[in-house]
Design an enzyme around this catalytic site. Sequence first.
Site, PDB file in Angstrom:
ATOM      1  N   GLU A   1       0.895  -1.023  -0.106  1.00 47.67           N
ATOM      2  CA  GLU A   1      -0.068   0.036  -0.051  1.00 47.67           C
ATOM      3  C   GLU A   1       0.688   1.056   0.006  1.00 47.67           C
ATOM      4  O   GLU A   1       1.624   1.434   1.138  1.00 47.67           O
ATOM      5  CB  GLU A   1      -0.766   0.157   1.268  1.00 47.67           C
ATOM      6  CG  GLU A   1      -1.799  -1.110   1.520  1.00 47.67           C
ATOM      7  CD  GLU A   1      -3.085  -1.239   0.560  1.00 47.67           C
ATOM      8  OE1 GLU A   1      -3.218   0.047  -0.058  1.00 47.67           O
ATOM      9  OE2 GLU A   1      -3.479  -2.267   0.416  1.00 47.67           O
TER      10      GLU A   1
ATOM     11  N   CYS B   1      -3.178   8.407   3.489  1.00 47.75           N
ATOM     12  CA  CYS B   1      -2.777   7.888   2.261  1.00 47.75           C
ATOM     13  C   CYS B   1      -3.949   8.297   1.374  1.00 47.75           C
ATOM     14  O   CYS B   1      -3.771   8.549  -0.070  1.00 47.75           O
ATOM     15  CB  CYS B   1      -2.389   6.367   2.543  1.00 47.75           C
ATOM     16  SG  CYS B   1      -3.714   5.418   3.394  1.00 47.75           S
TER      17      CYS B   1
HETATM   18  P1  NAP Z   1       8.626   4.502   4.611  1.00 42.05           P
HETATM   19  O1  NAP Z   1       9.848   5.207   4.690  1.00 42.05           O
HETATM   20  O2  NAP Z   1       8.780   3.706   3.180  1.00 42.05           O
HETATM   21  O3  NAP Z   1       8.378   3.766   6.023  1.00 42.05           O
HETATM   22  C1  NAP Z   1       7.190   2.766   5.975  1.00 42.05           C
HETATM   23  C2  NAP Z   1       7.650   1.849   6.964  1.00 42.05           C
HETATM   24  O4  NAP Z   1       8.655   1.188   6.342  1.00 42.05           O
HETATM   25  C3  NAP Z   1       8.149   2.201   8.349  1.00 42.05           C
HETATM   26  O5  NAP Z   1       7.641   1.068   9.103  1.00 42.05           O
HETATM   27  C4  NAP Z   1       9.474   1.982   8.125  1.00 42.05           C
HETATM   28  O6  NAP Z   1      10.381   1.964   9.322  1.00 42.05           O
HETATM   29  C5  NAP Z   1       9.732   0.663   7.150  1.00 42.05           C
HETATM   30  N1  NAP Z   1      10.830   0.858   6.292  1.00 42.05           N
HETATM   31  C6  NAP Z   1      11.629   1.986   5.783  1.00 42.05           C
HETATM   32  N2  NAP Z   1      12.835   1.304   5.062  1.00 42.05           N
HETATM   33  C7  NAP Z   1      12.740   0.162   5.088  1.00 42.05           C
HETATM   34  C8  NAP Z   1      13.453  -0.925   4.600  1.00 42.05           C
HETATM   35  N3  NAP Z   1      14.607  -0.595   3.993  1.00 42.05           N
HETATM   36  N4  NAP Z   1      13.248  -2.402   5.073  1.00 42.05           N
HETATM   37  C9  NAP Z   1      12.241  -2.720   5.694  1.00 42.05           C
HETATM   38  N5  NAP Z   1      11.340  -1.634   6.351  1.00 42.05           N
HETATM   39  C10 NAP Z   1      11.578  -0.243   6.058  1.00 42.05           C
HETATM   40  O7  NAP Z   1       7.540   5.483   4.512  1.00 42.05           O
HETATM   41  P2  NAP Z   1       7.012   6.985   5.247  1.00 42.05           P
HETATM   42  O8  NAP Z   1       7.720   7.884   4.728  1.00 42.05           O
HETATM   43  O9  NAP Z   1       7.186   6.609   6.718  1.00 42.05           O
HETATM   44  O10 NAP Z   1       5.599   6.802   4.868  1.00 42.05           O
HETATM   45  C11 NAP Z   1       4.863   7.737   4.184  1.00 42.05           C
HETATM   46  C12 NAP Z   1       4.447   7.197   2.899  1.00 42.05           C
HETATM   47  O11 NAP Z   1       3.465   6.104   3.094  1.00 42.05           O
HETATM   48  C13 NAP Z   1       3.504   8.285   2.155  1.00 42.05           C
HETATM   49  O12 NAP Z   1       4.021   8.257   0.721  1.00 42.05           O
HETATM   50  C14 NAP Z   1       2.391   7.451   2.111  1.00 42.05           C
HETATM   51  O13 NAP Z   1       1.356   7.631   0.750  1.00 42.05           O
HETATM   52  C15 NAP Z   1       2.084   6.046   2.157  1.00 42.05           C
HETATM   53  N6  NAP Z   1       1.111   5.782   2.921  1.00 42.05           N
HETATM   54  C16 NAP Z   1       0.506   4.852   2.388  1.00 42.05           C
HETATM   55  C17 NAP Z   1      -0.826   4.188   3.078  1.00 42.05           C
HETATM   56  C18 NAP Z   1      -1.637   3.187   2.175  1.00 42.05           C
HETATM   57  O14 NAP Z   1      -2.533   2.757   2.661  1.00 42.05           O
HETATM   58  N7  NAP Z   1      -1.587   3.051   0.848  1.00 42.05           N
HETATM   59  C19 NAP Z   1      -1.011   4.539   4.316  1.00 42.05           C
HETATM   60  C20 NAP Z   1      -0.456   5.356   4.862  1.00 42.05           C
HETATM   61  C21 NAP Z   1       0.915   5.962   4.173  1.00 42.05           C
HETATM   62  P3  NAP Z   1      11.245   3.072  10.230  1.00 42.05           P
HETATM   63  O15 NAP Z   1      10.106   3.925  10.586  1.00 42.05           O
HETATM   64  O16 NAP Z   1      11.770   2.262  11.507  1.00 42.05           O
HETATM   65  O17 NAP Z   1      12.147   3.392   9.072  1.00 42.05           O
END
Ligand code: NAP
Length: 527
Positions: free
Chosen positions: A258, A297
């Site tokens: 997602e 999101c």
């Molecule tokens: P992110 O950096 O991708 O992080 C999301 C999750 O992934 C966190 O738990 C993070 O852990 C983990 N993570 C990061 N790098 C990783 C890796 N290399 N290996 C494994 N896990 C990893 O995203 P974000 O910036 O926090 O979130 C914002 C984005 O999420 C926005 O773009 C939004 O559109 C999207 N979003 C989508 C939805 C949906 O339902 N489609 C819902 C909410 C948000 P850590 O926090 O420990 O780094």
Amino acid sequence: MSLPRLDSFVSGSWQQGNGRSVTLVDPTTEASLAEATSEGVSMSSAYAYARDVGGPALRALGFRERGELLRGFSRALHAHRDELMALGVKNAGNTRSDAKFDVDGASATLASYADLGAELGDAKMLVDGEPMNIGRSSKLSGQHLWTTRLGVALHINAFNFPAWGLAEKAAVALLAGMPVISKPATSTALMAHRIMQIVVEEKLLPPGALSFIAGSTGDLVDQLREQDVLAFTGSGGTGAQLRGMKNVIACSVRVNVEADSLNAAILGGDVEAGSETFELFVKDVVRDITQKAGQKCTAIRRVFVPRARLEEVRALLLERLADTKVGDPSRDEVTMGPVATKRQQTDVLAGIERLKTAGARVLVGGGVPEAPIGVEAGKGYFVAPTLLECASLESVADVHDHEVFGPSTTLLPYDGDNDVTKMIELVRRGGGGLVASVYADDKAFLREVFLGIASSHGRVVLGNEKVAGGAVPPGTVMPGLVHGGPGRAGGGEELGGFRGLFLYMQRTALQGYGPFLASLASEGKRI
Ligand code: NAP
């Protein structure tokens, strides 16, 4: 004074990491709240315990009993609602209303899957469709059956919904009979951590059914194997990286992503200013700019408006946005808090700047607000509610390509009938989105737009005067309806009532002697 450390709950006990930690911060005051690290926590033991202890315990139960566990989970969250909401205010910059949306959404989704469990009854299998005759002899039959996968569901969540994110994924996997390892985003993990404490203290689930990682994933993803599932919510970049991992590809690990979405709201040309449909549209747009400081999101990022209505829409949105009280979210009068982290603030401001540089006009906001209510000068990760406008549908290409994950949206005027075709094409940009909402009373327009955008969206919300009174906003994800979307949105699908269970189960085509297949199928629940 040393900060409290968030422990992980794995292999049936709380375990403290001991490496480099991440500091969790109050985004209003910038005060440090806690530290988290998963370094030193054995992920292989966590998997083994979940697989060997949690899995068999869950699979010994039928859907109804698993549903009862979810009912207890839901009630416990509700009983701890105030305490959990306070953590959302402190660690995620949520107003009480934002935190309520998260916590109540979590309890409601668990309750909805508890109801589904009761509906599915004591079965452990799902029966897919009717049996079919597959040979020349009437004895030979075929039937599809779904059984629970024998691995572990790894859930990696985003920072914006620490309660709902954990609960909505866990509800579905646990009802399907799979043990879960849940990893919240570290920056806002206080609420998810407290939820895990409640699960453990109140013995809500069998041992091994739910494990919790505080801090980074470490090598959790590397250890996924054939029967495991990865459900990820976060940025498209991280999603693509996880999907491309060697073991994930080699073992065909089932992955659900997602990710980002440039959700659109579309106003029809027939909608008069002041009508119920018009009011519904304006309300939805304003809510999505300010609720959770735009960090949903599903939030509306692009607002397509007939040029003839542009002035009225612009004026009303500006009037409503002027009522937003930005500041310390713990204060009753405040209606919008800060974004969750410093990085978020930097990214959101950079995103708005990018759209401005590309040609979008800032109608209001566009930067850091001057004096957020009740906040020490210069503190906090605030972004002013922002409304941008483009001269025409295609004048600023970046608006259709770059998601500003904060309190910002952009007005896009469209002209005549030819522009409707172009508008549909732009709504579809990026190969897809999570949700789009269309506001019109003209049935032909609703139909044209729906058919034009359906294949690139997981959900389409049609708003008109018939439903204006009781409409569910596009930003609210309903447990009975699918959540997810193709293309940029990650290509995933979660929830959707019983449909969500399929991610955690295997469909097997069974062929053989008809009466025997029928007796086997009678143990399952036909869907
Ligand atoms: P992110 O950096 O991708 O992080 C999301 C999750 O992934 C966190 O738990 C993070 O852990 C983990 N993570 C990061 N790098 C990783 C890796 N290399 N290996 C494994 N896990 C990893 O995203 P974000 O910036 O926090 O979130 C914002 C984005 O999420 C926005 O773009 C939004 O559109 C999207 N979003 C989508 C939805 C949906 O339902 N489609 C819902 C909410 C948000 P850590 O926090 O420990 O780094």
